[in-house]
Design a protein around this motif. Structure first.
Motif, short mmCIF file in Angstrom:
data_model
loop_
_atom_site.label_atom_id
_atom_site.label_comp_id
_atom_site.label_asym_id
_atom_site.label_seq_id
_atom_site.Cartn_x
_atom_site.Cartn_y
_atom_site.Cartn_z
N ARG A 104 0.84 -1.21 0.00
CA ARG A 104 0.00 0.00 0.00
C ARG A 104 0.87 1.25 0.00
O ARG A 104 0.55 2.25 -0.66
CB ARG A 104 -0.92 -0.02 1.23
CG ARG A 104 -2.02 1.03 1.21
CD ARG A 104 -3.02 0.75 0.09
NE ARG A 104 -3.97 1.85 -0.08
CZ ARG A 104 -3.71 2.96 -0.76
NH1 ARG A 104 -2.53 3.13 -1.35
NH2 ARG A 104 -4.63 3.91 -0.87
N PHE A 105 1.98 1.20 0.73
CA PHE A 105 2.90 2.32 0.78
C PHE A 105 3.45 2.63 -0.62
O PHE A 105 3.41 3.78 -1.08
CB PHE A 105 4.05 2.03 1.76
CG PHE A 105 5.12 3.08 1.78
CD1 PHE A 105 4.89 4.33 2.35
CD2 PHE A 105 6.37 2.84 1.22
CE1 PHE A 105 5.87 5.32 2.36
CE2 PHE A 105 7.36 3.81 1.22
CZ PHE A 105 7.11 5.05 1.79
N TYR A 106 3.94 1.62 -1.33
CA TYR A 106 4.52 1.87 -2.65
C TYR A 106 3.47 2.20 -3.70
O TYR A 106 3.77 2.88 -4.68
CB TYR A 106 5.46 0.73 -3.07
CG TYR A 106 6.81 0.96 -2.47
CD1 TYR A 106 7.68 1.90 -3.04
CD2 TYR A 106 7.21 0.35 -1.30
CE1 TYR A 106 8.90 2.19 -2.47
CE2 TYR A 106 8.43 0.63 -0.71
CZ TYR A 106 9.27 1.55 -1.31
OH TYR A 106 10.47 1.85 -0.73
N GLU A 142 1.10 4.19 -3.04
CA GLU A 142 0.98 5.62 -2.78
C GLU A 142 2.19 6.39 -3.31
O GLU A 142 2.06 7.45 -3.91
CB GLU A 142 0.82 5.81 -1.26
CG GLU A 142 -0.15 6.84 -0.80
CD GLU A 142 -1.48 6.86 -1.50
OE1 GLU A 142 -2.10 5.80 -1.71
OE2 GLU A 142 -1.93 7.98 -1.83
N VAL A 143 3.39 5.81 -3.08
CA VAL A 143 4.63 6.43 -3.59
C VAL A 143 4.55 6.60 -5.11
O VAL A 143 4.93 7.64 -5.65
CB VAL A 143 5.87 5.58 -3.21
CG1 VAL A 143 7.11 6.01 -4.00
CG2 VAL A 143 6.15 5.69 -1.70
N LYS A 151 2.21 7.26 -6.94
CA LYS A 151 1.33 8.37 -7.35
C LYS A 151 1.79 9.71 -6.80
O LYS A 151 1.19 10.73 -7.08
CB LYS A 151 -0.11 8.11 -6.84
CG LYS A 151 -0.75 6.88 -7.42
CD LYS A 151 -2.20 6.74 -6.96
CE LYS A 151 -2.32 6.36 -5.49
NZ LYS A 151 -3.70 6.04 -5.07
N ASP A 152 2.83 9.71 -5.97
CA ASP A 152 3.23 10.93 -5.28
C ASP A 152 4.26 11.72 -6.09
O ASP A 152 5.35 11.23 -6.36
CB ASP A 152 3.80 10.59 -3.90
CG ASP A 152 3.99 11.84 -3.05
OD1 ASP A 152 3.17 12.05 -2.14
OD2 ASP A 152 4.95 12.59 -3.31
N ARG A 207 7.99 10.11 -5.68
CA ARG A 207 8.26 9.19 -6.81
C ARG A 207 9.51 9.54 -7.62
O ARG A 207 10.32 8.65 -7.93
CB ARG A 207 7.03 9.11 -7.74
CG ARG A 207 7.21 8.16 -8.93
CD ARG A 207 7.39 6.74 -8.44
NE ARG A 207 7.69 5.77 -9.49
CZ ARG A 207 8.91 5.45 -9.90
NH1 ARG A 207 9.97 6.07 -9.40
NH2 ARG A 207 9.10 4.51 -10.82
N TRP A 211 6.65 11.53 2.21
CA TRP A 211 6.91 10.12 2.55
C TRP A 211 5.99 9.67 3.68
O TRP A 211 5.37 8.61 3.62
CB TRP A 211 8.39 9.97 2.96
CG TRP A 211 8.87 8.56 3.19
CD1 TRP A 211 9.56 7.78 2.30
CD2 TRP A 211 8.72 7.77 4.39
NE1 TRP A 211 9.85 6.56 2.89
CE2 TRP A 211 9.34 6.53 4.16
CE3 TRP A 211 8.12 7.99 5.63
CZ2 TRP A 211 9.39 5.52 5.12
CZ3 TRP A 211 8.15 6.99 6.59
CH2 TRP A 211 8.79 5.77 6.32
N ARG A 248 3.13 10.96 4.55
CA ARG A 248 1.75 10.90 4.10
C ARG A 248 1.46 9.52 3.49
O ARG A 248 0.46 8.89 3.81
CB ARG A 248 1.46 12.01 3.06
CG ARG A 248 -0.01 12.11 2.67
CD ARG A 248 -0.23 12.91 1.39
NE ARG A 248 0.39 12.28 0.22
CZ ARG A 248 -0.11 11.23 -0.42
NH1 ARG A 248 -1.25 10.67 -0.03
NH2 ARG A 248 0.53 10.72 -1.46
N CYS A 249 2.38 9.06 2.63
CA CYS A 249 2.22 7.73 2.02
C CYS A 249 2.17 6.65 3.11
O CYS A 249 1.37 5.72 3.04
CB CYS A 249 3.38 7.43 1.07
SG CYS A 249 3.49 8.54 -0.35
#
Ligand code: HEM
Length: 129
Positions: free
Chosen positions: A22-24, A26-27, A29-30, A34, A89, A91-92
């Motif tokens: 889930r973390f990656y 989000e990463v 899309k960040d 990213r 970071w 936030r993700c």
């Protein structure tokens, strides 16, 4: 009676797999975090993060078997990490932690994880801006 590790208390491999996936997600899309990742494929970075967290919280030691001493601050030196990157970071990571249900990760363990991530992210900052 043996002491149960944090890793076991929160559901072991399955939970750490969910958390890092889930973390990656989000990463990916960040737009702040990213671009810092040199590789197009985030899969290997996700795996390193998962192995590290599993080891830190009392699970298998695969991270150090493969990568040696974590030396995370040193390994982050190539990347400029200021307050904006730290917050992005985090936030993700907050999204990832929130995605784990309360039955798996109770309030006390959740808070422990959040406190650790905030401390760890602050310690990775290597730029004033
Ligand atoms: C590696 C960014 C914080 C754990 C990396 C990489 C980047 C990165 C770009 C290289 C990707 C790769 O492994 O190929 C950031 C940013 C942070 C941050 C922008 C903002 C604060 C953290 C924190 C932790 C962490 C707080 C641990 C709790 C790791 C691990 C690796 C890694 C385990 C792989 C290290 C290795 O090479 O074995 N990070 N990171 N990072 N990061 Fe972070």
């Amino acid at each position: 009676d043996v002491q149960q590790t944090f890793y076991d208390a929160v559901g072991g491999a399955e939970t750490f797999h969910k958390l890092t996936a889930r973390f990656y997600e989000e990463v990916a899309k960040d737009e702040v975090v990213r671009p810092l990742y040199p590789e197009e494929d985030l899969g290997p970075a996700e795996r390193r993060m998962r192995m590290f967290l599993e080891q830190y919280w009392g699970g298998p030691h695969t991270y150090s078997d493969e990568r040696g001493h974590p030396r995370l601050r040193m390994r982050h030196n190539p990347f400029v990490i200021g307050p904006i990157e730290r917050d992005a970071w985090l936030r993700c990571m907050h999204v990832a932690i929130a995605s784990i249900d309360e039955k798996t990760l109770d309030a006390a363990h959740r808070q422990q994880l959040i406190d650790y991530m905030e401390m760890a992210a602050a310690s990775m900052v290597n730029s004033a801006i």
